[in-house]
Design a protein around this motif. Structure first.
Motif, PDB file in Angstrom:
ATOM      1  N   ARG A   1       9.093   4.076   5.744  1.00 44.38           N
ATOM      2  CA  ARG A   1       8.450   4.267   7.380  1.00 44.38           C
ATOM      3  C   ARG A   1       7.440   5.052   7.445  1.00 44.38           C
ATOM      4  N   LEU A   2       6.907   4.979   8.464  1.00 42.04           N
ATOM      5  CA  LEU A   2       5.412   5.619   8.579  1.00 42.04           C
ATOM      6  C   LEU A   2       5.636   7.163   8.460  1.00 42.04           C
ATOM      7  N   GLY A   3       6.831   7.895   8.962  1.00 47.07           N
ATOM      8  CA  GLY A   3       6.768   9.181   9.062  1.00 47.07           C
ATOM      9  C   GLY A   3       6.850   9.568   7.589  1.00 47.07           C
ATOM     10  N   GLU A   4       7.418   9.009   6.415  1.00 44.61           N
ATOM     11  CA  GLU A   4       7.655   9.276   5.364  1.00 44.61           C
ATOM     12  C   GLU A   4       6.003   9.040   4.759  1.00 44.61           C
TER      13      GLU A   4
ATOM     14  N   ASN B   1      11.382  -1.385  13.977  1.00 43.71           N
ATOM     15  CA  ASN B   1      10.419  -0.794  15.101  1.00 43.71           C
ATOM     16  C   ASN B   1       9.150  -0.698  14.544  1.00 43.71           C
ATOM     17  N   LYS B   2       8.257  -0.247  15.473  1.00 46.62           N
ATOM     18  CA  LYS B   2       6.848  -0.048  14.957  1.00 46.62           C
ATOM     19  C   LYS B   2       6.624   0.780  13.881  1.00 46.62           C
ATOM     20  N   GLU B   3       7.348   1.565  13.526  1.00 49.41           N
ATOM     21  CA  GLU B   3       7.289   2.524  12.380  1.00 49.41           C
ATOM     22  C   GLU B   3       7.966   2.093  11.191  1.00 49.41           C
ATOM     23  N   THR B   4       8.790   1.065  11.083  1.00 55.73           N
ATOM     24  CA  THR B   4       9.459   0.444  10.064  1.00 55.73           C
ATOM     25  C   THR B   4       8.223  -0.182   9.156  1.00 55.73           C
ATOM     26  N   ILE B   5       8.198   0.202   7.690  1.00 54.59           N
ATOM     27  CA  ILE B   5       7.418  -0.724   6.929  1.00 54.59           C
ATOM     28  C   ILE B   5       8.129  -1.382   5.857  1.00 54.59           C
ATOM     29  N   PHE B   6       9.158  -1.173   5.601  1.00 54.54           N
ATOM     30  CA  PHE B   6      10.012  -1.958   4.964  1.00 54.54           C
ATOM     31  C   PHE B   6      11.463  -1.660   4.870  1.00 54.54           C
ATOM     32  N   SER B   7      12.303  -2.700   4.665  1.00 58.35           N
ATOM     33  CA  SER B   7      13.710  -2.227   4.850  1.00 58.35           C
ATOM     34  C   SER B   7      14.661  -3.537   4.152  1.00 58.35           C
ATOM     35  N   ALA B   8      15.999  -3.114   3.832  1.00 56.56           N
ATOM     36  CA  ALA B   8      16.848  -3.941   3.675  1.00 56.56           C
ATOM     37  C   ALA B   8      17.628  -4.572   4.647  1.00 56.56           C
ATOM     38  N   GLN B   9      17.482  -5.949   4.997  1.00 60.01           N
ATOM     39  CA  GLN B   9      18.102  -6.520   6.169  1.00 60.01           C
ATOM     40  C   GLN B   9      19.797  -6.786   5.998  1.00 60.01           C
ATOM     41  N   PHE B  10      20.548  -6.391   7.101  1.00 61.70           N
ATOM     42  CA  PHE B  10      22.046  -6.675   6.794  1.00 61.70           C
ATOM     43  C   PHE B  10      22.270  -7.505   8.188  1.00 61.70           C
ATOM     44  N   SER B  11      23.476  -8.173   8.044  1.00 63.36           N
ATOM     45  CA  SER B  11      23.715  -8.767   9.407  1.00 63.36           C
ATOM     46  C   SER B  11      25.411  -8.952   9.037  1.00 63.36           C
ATOM     47  N   ALA B  12      25.975  -9.294  10.456  1.00 64.17           N
ATOM     48  CA  ALA B  12      27.325  -9.508  10.255  1.00 64.17           C
ATOM     49  C   ALA B  12      27.752 -10.930   9.400  1.00 64.17           C
ATOM     50  N   ALA B  13      26.724 -11.881   9.827  1.00 64.65           N
ATOM     51  CA  ALA B  13      27.089 -13.016   8.852  1.00 64.65           C
ATOM     52  C   ALA B  13      27.068 -13.097   7.279  1.00 64.65           C
ATOM     53  N   SER B  14      26.138 -12.270   7.013  1.00 63.69           N
ATOM     54  CA  SER B  14      26.027 -12.178   5.604  1.00 63.69           C
ATOM     55  C   SER B  14      26.864 -11.119   4.877  1.00 63.69           C
ATOM     56  N   ASN B  15      27.456 -10.073   5.676  1.00 62.57           N
ATOM     57  CA  ASN B  15      27.922  -8.920   5.303  1.00 62.57           C
ATOM     58  C   ASN B  15      29.637  -9.023   5.141  1.00 62.57           C
ATOM     59  N   THR B  16      30.165 -10.154   5.819  1.00 57.68           N
ATOM     60  CA  THR B  16      31.653 -10.258   5.797  1.00 57.68           C
ATOM     61  C   THR B  16      32.259 -11.775   5.795  1.00 57.68           C
TER      62      THR B  16
ATOM     63  N   GLN C   1       0.865  -1.006   0.174  1.00 59.80           N
ATOM     64  CA  GLN C   1      -0.005  -0.084  -0.091  1.00 59.80           C
ATOM     65  C   GLN C   1       0.833   1.253  -0.004  1.00 59.80           C
ATOM     66  N   ASP C   2       1.808   1.089   0.959  1.00 62.44           N
ATOM     67  CA  ASP C   2       3.048   2.384   0.748  1.00 62.44           C
ATOM     68  C   ASP C   2       3.503   2.606  -0.417  1.00 62.44           C
ATOM     69  N   LEU C   3       3.998   1.459  -1.242  1.00 59.08           N
ATOM     70  CA  LEU C   3       4.588   1.733  -2.470  1.00 59.08           C
ATOM     71  C   LEU C   3       3.544   2.269  -3.506  1.00 59.08           C
ATOM     72  N   LEU C   4       2.324   1.528  -3.411  1.00 59.49           N
ATOM     73  CA  LEU C   4       1.203   2.233  -4.384  1.00 59.49           C
ATOM     74  C   LEU C   4       1.081   3.628  -4.299  1.00 59.49           C
ATOM     75  N   ALA C   5       1.132   4.016  -2.987  1.00 60.46           N
ATOM     76  CA  ALA C   5       0.996   5.297  -2.644  1.00 60.46           C
ATOM     77  C   ALA C   5       2.013   6.495  -3.336  1.00 60.46           C
TER      78      ALA C   5
ATOM     79  N   TYR D   1      11.877  10.771  17.522  1.00 60.43           N
ATOM     80  CA  TYR D   1      12.725  10.801  16.478  1.00 60.43           C
ATOM     81  C   TYR D   1      14.240  10.300  16.507  1.00 60.43           C
ATOM     82  N   ALA D   2      14.628  10.499  17.876  1.00 53.80           N
ATOM     83  CA  ALA D   2      15.799   9.971  18.060  1.00 53.80           C
ATOM     84  C   ALA D   2      15.644   8.514  18.253  1.00 53.80           C
ATOM     85  N   ALA D   3      14.648   7.837  18.795  1.00 48.32           N
ATOM     86  CA  ALA D   3      14.517   6.363  19.141  1.00 48.32           C
ATOM     87  C   ALA D   3      14.342   5.629  17.702  1.00 48.32           C
ATOM     88  N   LEU D   4      13.856   6.443  16.682  1.00 54.23           N
ATOM     89  CA  LEU D   4      14.105   5.967  15.356  1.00 54.23           C
ATOM     90  C   LEU D   4      15.318   5.455  14.934  1.00 54.23           C
TER      91      LEU D   4
END
Length: 551
Positions: free
Chosen positions: A432-435, A256-271, A201-205, A242-245
């Motif tokens: 994210r929700l703020g955007e 967090n509760k305002e994250t709608i979508f993200s690209a995931q990273f981790s130490a195991a997959s990064n290095t 829905q967010d991307l359609l908007a 805003y700081a907590a974001l």
């Protein structure tokens, strides 16, 4: 619209420097029996998600360079995409999103093909919805950046060496169809790392909002964008500070509760397995590079563990810095306004009493009396007066421009150079929700300004500043609010291009850009990026058109 047009030339362009991608994912021109099993198909889905790390974790230039908010510092930016004067189809970095998005599309086409053949599971429909979203997202990045591009929905068992160019209108029609089909397939509920109905829905908007500005946009696009934005908001207010974001945690997680979508990273997959904090030269890093930009240099490898690596380019402009007012919590939430001998003490030391402050960046609202009091309390602190620490001023010493801290990752290895800055394990927040509130505000500006003002003021309420008035509520004010809320996030070039403000704002506020920099061939303006020359050269269809400003 559906044509067999992805070709050997696209495959060569997107895969020629990615042998590990071919080997790891086995996405060659052959049937893969592993994908017929539920476990194998799930690995294919995960491979689609992993491509997000390459789209968003690497080069920032096509997302944010050449705009009003960021400009070159001591280190050189790619001049073509950052200043437009030498922008050609062969310019460095111009092909980045073309390559990475077509990799994503190829993976998505493979997953859609095997979804009809693989074992039936309880999650299969939702996985199809996820892939449709990811493919639509890749095409949305492409059509905003390059205009009409090659539309392909096929998994090819043999290469095709010639392909055609679809119009931007056709690409938007496909994106919308893909996303609207995904809505009935995707789950609802809290975001945990996979695409949800809310993300679609967010991307359609955003898609409807962007199409609304195009000549071929439909009369109801702004209203539809507002509806989908409100659907994604679902009545939820902005309750986190805003700081907590942006506050980094000891574990690499930014959901967090305002994250709608993200690209995931981790130490195991990064290095590599041998990688440790303080990384060694030559170690391959494939993490998130976002934290490495938007600041002057903070020291060399000898300060590893004391300060993050910064590339010393994409520095905030004076205009960006001057957008904040007293009391706006996004000022402290965005910038490291004062630094300590050890930069990371900001995060690691709870009681900072007695810590030596090394640099202080004076906000525009600080009075002379307040500054005098501060100097008495911190006599050894280097004071950077307001108006002296923007991009055009910070060309000599470390810490000369104000650091953007919202992407800091205190547990990341120290980067080795500007060519390998991808060390962060923090997630890249895509939506994210703020955007979403600001997307709704912009859509309602054109249909119901009163409601749009309410949406914008929800963002300002969380920031702790006074409501905007109806008289202030213009597209320029919305762009300023997006700047305050989203500085450093990868949207600014698209924001200015979408609203028709790219030339005006970049030439007003970026010290390296004049309006004449945008003058292209045949009286056309360099608004779209050029189709990469390598893609044109490899295509046997020699009538494939280049964007007009580059002919």
């Amino acid at each position: 619209m559906k044509k067999i047009i992805v070709s050997l030339s696209i495959a060569l362009l997107t895969l020629s420097s990615c042998s590990d991608y071919i080997e790891e994912e086995n996405l060659s021109y052959a049937e893969n029996t592993e994908y017929l099993k539920a476990s194998g198909f799930e690995s294919l889905i995960n491979a689609n998600y992993s491509q997000l790390r390459e789209i968003y974790g690497g080069e920032p230039w096509l997302f944010v360079a050449g705009t009003d908010l960021y400009a070159e510092g001591r280190n050189t930016e790619p001049i073509g995409v950052s200043q437009y004067t030498q922008l050609t189809s062969s310019s460095p970095n111009v092909d980045y999103l073309y390559k990475e998005c077509y990799k994503a599309i190829q993976r998505a086409n493979t997953a859609i093909y095997y979804s009809a053949l693989t074992e039936k599971t309880a999650t299969l429909n939702s996985r199809i919805g996820e892939i449709k979203f990811l493919r639509a997202n890749a095409y949305f990045l492409l059509v905003q950046t390059y205009g009409g591009v090659t539309l392909d929905t096929e998994y090819h068992l043999s290469p095709v060496v010639s392909f055609n160019r679809n119009s931007a209108e056709e690409v938007y029609t496909f994106i919308i169809k893909e996303l609207e089909e995904s809505l009935s397939l995707l789950p609802t509920g809290a975001y945990t790392g996979r695409v949800t109905k809310r993300a679609s829905q967010d991307l359609l908007a955003k898609v409807y909002l962007t199409r609304a500005y195009e000549k071929f946009g439909a009369a109801g696009d702004f209203a539809t964008a507002a509806k989908y934005a409100d659907d994604a908001i679902a009545g939820e207010t902005l309750t986190l500070t805003y700081a907590a974001l942006w506050l980094p945690t000891k574990v690499a997680a930014d959901i967090n509760k305002e994250t709608i979508f993200s690209a995931q990273f981790s130490a195991a997959s990064n290095t590599s397995p041998a990688q440790t904090t303080g990384g060694l030269p030559g170690t391959q890093i494939t993490g998130n590079g976002q934290a490495s930009y938007f600041s002057s240099y903070l020291g060399g490898s000898e300060v590893s563990g004391k300060a993050p690596y910064r590339t010393y380019n994409l520095l905030p402009t004076d205009y960006a810095i001057g957008l904040y007012e007293k009391g706006d919590t996004r000022w402290e939430g965005t910038f490291m306004t004062q630094t300590y001998t050890r930069y990371y003490d900001y995060y690691d030391v709870a009681n900072k009493t007695g810590l030596a402050v090394t640099h202080f960046y004076v906000p525009k609202w600080m009075t002379d009396a307040e500054l005098a009091t501060y100097k008495l309390a911190n006599p050894k602190t280097t004071i950077h007066l307001y108006g002296t620490y923007g991009a055009a001023k910070g060309l000599s010493s470390d810490y000369q421009t104000i650091p953007v801290r919202k992407f800091d990752d205190p547990i990341a290895p120290f980067a080795t150079s500007a060519t390998s800055p991808r060390t962060s394990t923090r997630d890249f927040v895509i939506s994210r929700l703020g955007e979403t509130y600001l997307v709704a505000a912009e859509a309602y500006l054109h249909t119901n300004p009163s409601t749009g003002l309410d949406r914008l003021n929800e963002v300002r309420r969380r920031a702790g500043v006074a409501n905007a008035t109806a008289g202030q509520f213009t597209i320029d004010y919305i762009l300023d609010e997006r700047a305050r809320e989203m500085l450093g996030e990868y949207t600014r070039w698209f924001d200015l291009k979408r609203t028709g403000k790219l030339i005006e704002r970049a030439s007003l506020y970026n010290y390296n850009i004049k309006a004449s920099n945008f003058d292209g061939a045949n009286g056309e303006k360099k608004i779209l990026r050029p189709i990469p020359q390598e893609a044109l050269d490899l295509n046997q269809n020699k009538s494939y058109p280049q964007n007009p400003a580059y002919n």
